[in-house]
Design a protein around this motif. Structure first.
Motif, PDB file in Angstrom:
ATOM      1  N   ALA A   1       0.826  -1.208   0.000  1.00  0.00           N
ATOM      2  CA  ALA A   1       0.000   0.000   0.000  1.00  0.00           C
ATOM      3  C   ALA A   1       0.855   1.252   0.000  1.00  0.00           C
ATOM      4  CB  ALA A   1      -0.928   0.001   1.208  1.00  0.00           C
ATOM      5  N   GLN A   2       2.072   1.133   0.511  1.00  0.00           N
ATOM      6  CA  GLN A   2       3.002   2.264   0.577  1.00  0.00           C
ATOM      7  C   GLN A   2       4.422   1.729   0.571  1.00  0.00           C
ATOM      8  OE1 GLN A   2       3.394   4.967   4.208  1.00  0.00           O
ATOM      9  NE2 GLN A   2       2.172   6.267   2.836  1.00  0.00           N
ATOM     10  N   VAL A   3       5.320   2.437  -0.101  1.00  0.00           N
ATOM     11  CA  VAL A   3       6.713   2.027  -0.199  1.00  0.00           C
ATOM     12  C   VAL A   3       7.585   3.124   0.397  1.00  0.00           C
ATOM     13  CG1 VAL A   3       8.609   1.510  -1.786  1.00  0.00           C
ATOM     14  CG2 VAL A   3       6.331   0.596  -2.238  1.00  0.00           C
ATOM     15  N   ARG A   4       8.539   2.756   1.208  1.00  0.00           N
ATOM     16  CA  ARG A   4       9.479   3.720   1.781  1.00  0.00           C
ATOM     17  C   ARG A   4      10.644   3.928   0.815  1.00  0.00           C
ATOM     18  NH1 ARG A   4      12.254   2.268   6.322  1.00  0.00           N
ATOM     19  NH2 ARG A   4      12.372   0.170   5.430  1.00  0.00           N
TER      20      ARG A   4
ATOM     21  N   ALA B   1      16.565   1.261  -2.141  1.00  0.00           N
ATOM     22  CA  ALA B   1      18.002   1.548  -2.131  1.00  0.00           C
ATOM     23  C   ALA B   1      18.758   0.797  -3.223  1.00  0.00           C
ATOM     24  CB  ALA B   1      18.587   1.219  -0.762  1.00  0.00           C
ATOM     25  N   ASP B   2      18.379  -0.448  -3.468  1.00  0.00           N
ATOM     26  CA  ASP B   2      19.091  -1.242  -4.472  1.00  0.00           C
ATOM     27  C   ASP B   2      18.228  -1.543  -5.694  1.00  0.00           C
ATOM     28  OD1 ASP B   2      17.298  -2.857  -3.228  1.00  0.00           O
ATOM     29  OD2 ASP B   2      18.648  -4.572  -2.973  1.00  0.00           O
ATOM     30  N   GLN B   3      17.129  -0.774  -5.835  1.00  0.00           N
ATOM     31  CA  GLN B   3      16.214  -0.988  -6.954  1.00  0.00           C
ATOM     32  C   GLN B   3      16.527  -0.018  -8.093  1.00  0.00           C
ATOM     33  OE1 GLN B   3      13.805  -3.489  -6.924  1.00  0.00           O
ATOM     34  NE2 GLN B   3      14.874  -4.053  -5.053  1.00  0.00           N
ATOM     35  N   PRO B   4      16.686  -0.500  -9.328  1.00  0.00           N
ATOM     36  CA  PRO B   4      16.962   0.412 -10.452  1.00  0.00           C
ATOM     37  C   PRO B   4      15.803   1.373 -10.685  1.00  0.00           C
ATOM     38  CG  PRO B   4      16.480  -1.805 -11.244  1.00  0.00           C
ATOM     39  CD  PRO B   4      16.608  -1.914  -9.759  1.00  0.00           C
ATOM     40  N   MET B   5      16.135   2.625 -11.026  1.00  0.00           N
ATOM     41  CA  MET B   5      15.129   3.659 -11.236  1.00  0.00           C
ATOM     42  C   MET B   5      15.215   4.206 -12.650  1.00  0.00           C
ATOM     43  SD  MET B   5      13.370   4.052  -8.396  1.00  0.00           S
ATOM     44  CE  MET B   5      12.629   5.680  -8.544  1.00  0.00           C
TER      45      MET B   5
ATOM     46  N   VAL C   1      19.689   7.545   0.348  1.00  0.00           N
ATOM     47  CA  VAL C   1      19.412   6.453  -0.572  1.00  0.00           C
ATOM     48  C   VAL C   1      19.797   6.889  -1.980  1.00  0.00           C
ATOM     49  CG1 VAL C   1      17.600   5.025  -1.595  1.00  0.00           C
ATOM     50  CG2 VAL C   1      17.545   5.554   0.840  1.00  0.00           C
ATOM     51  N   ARG C   2      20.544   6.054  -2.669  1.00  0.00           N
ATOM     52  CA  ARG C   2      20.965   6.362  -4.045  1.00  0.00           C
ATOM     53  C   ARG C   2      20.671   5.166  -4.943  1.00  0.00           C
ATOM     54  NH1 ARG C   2      24.287   8.997  -0.651  1.00  0.00           N
ATOM     55  NH2 ARG C   2      24.772  11.185  -1.103  1.00  0.00           N
ATOM     56  N   PRO C   3      19.425   5.034  -5.378  1.00  0.00           N
ATOM     57  CA  PRO C   3      19.081   3.899  -6.254  1.00  0.00           C
ATOM     58  C   PRO C   3      19.862   3.972  -7.562  1.00  0.00           C
ATOM     59  CG  PRO C   3      17.108   5.016  -5.425  1.00  0.00           C
ATOM     60  CD  PRO C   3      18.270   5.900  -5.126  1.00  0.00           C
TER      61      PRO C   3
END
Length: 293
Positions: A179-182, A187-191, A212-214
């Motif tokens: 329902a919500q993502v912080r 942090a390790d997810q490609p954007m 955080v630096r995705p």
């Protein structure tokens, strides 16, 4: 002096970049650079100072800027007067490039279909651009109406709908059901970066504030392509809530409360007689629409 050279000049001023100006003008960068060089040769001055990151106006360029706008404004006035003479019913609409293409296309088709029965319709001349490019077109009398973001509450625009910015994820992503993502969860997810997003700097600050630096997987000015890449599992991105695509789900980004108000901007000049009925009908139709679902 060719008007298109002035448009190249103003595009560089608006975007601060030869690359982005070429994209806005739908030409290659070498063609734009050649056009700017030709303009500088005609004027006998250097208009820009270039470095690795941005382009800045010289003193001569700064002095020339209001003249360039005035010249294009007069060209547009002349074209409008000729169009009036020919009684051409062409309504010029500025469209913010980050609006949902599905919504804009549905709006224009709906008005066209509705106006066929009462003969208030004509054809559209569409201009797609950033907020600043649309404002400049208004200043030059190059557009009659615009669909863009409302920043100030005044009589120049009518709010149509308000929407938040949300996180777009692939439908099969591990976080897709949340329902919500912080921010820390990414942090390790490609954007994927939507380079023309109005809250791009706020999005960057959101992650920086959380240390955080995705990883950056893709950068594009094309929102439809960005969503297709999300659907393909290339990465996640932040989008207005009205942006949807098959294979993409959206969720709330915790602590990211930015939103935008999309509005219809009214003409800043009196429409010619042959366009007035069409303009009034268009305004009534658009302001009566339900917000996108």
């Amino acid at each position: 002096m060719e008007p298109y050279l002035l448009r190249y000049f103003l595009a560089v001023v608006e975007t601060g970049s030869f690359t982005r100006a070429a994209e806005a003008c739908l030409i290659t960068q070498p063609s734009l650079s050649s056009g700017i060089k030709r303009l500088e040769e005609q004027l006998g001055v250097t208009l820009f100072i270039r470095n690795n990151k941005r382009v800045f106006l010289t003193t001569a360029g700064t002095r020339f800027l209001p003249r360039a706008k005035t010249i294009l404004h007069e060209c547009n006035v002349a074209l409008a007067e000729l169009a009036q003479t020919e009684q051409a019913r062409v309504l010029r609409i500025g469209v913010l490039q980050t609006l949902s293409g599905v919504w804009v296309a549905g709006l224009l088709k709906g008005f066209r279909d509705a106006s066929l029965s009462d003969e208030t319709g004509g054809r559209f001349d569409l201009f797609e651009g950033t907020e600043q490019e649309i404002l400049n077109r208004f200043d030059e009398r190059g557009i009659d109406y615009a669909l863009s973001i409302r920043r100030v509450e005044d009589d120049s625009s009518v709010p149509l709908y308000n929407e938040p910015y949300v996180l777009a994820l692939p439908a099969d992503h591990a976080l897709a059901g949340a329902a919500q993502v912080r921010g820390e969860d990414l942090a390790d997810q490609p954007m994927i970066v939507r380079s023309r997003c109005e809250v791009l700097s706020e999005t960057s600050r959101y992650f920086t504030d959380r240390n955080v630096r995705p990883p950056l997987a893709y950068r594009t000015a094309n929102d439809e392509r960005a969503l297709r890449m999300v659907a393909a599992g290339i990465g996640a991105t932040v989008v207005p809530n009205s942006h949807t695509a098959q294979g993409v789900v959206t969720t709330t980004l915790h602590g990211f409360t930015h939103h935008r108000t999309v509005a219809l901007f009214r003409p800043r000049h009196a429409l010619p007689d042959h366009l007035r009925a069409m303009g009034q009908a268009f305004e009534r139709y658009v302001t009566g629409l339900a917000p996108p679902q």
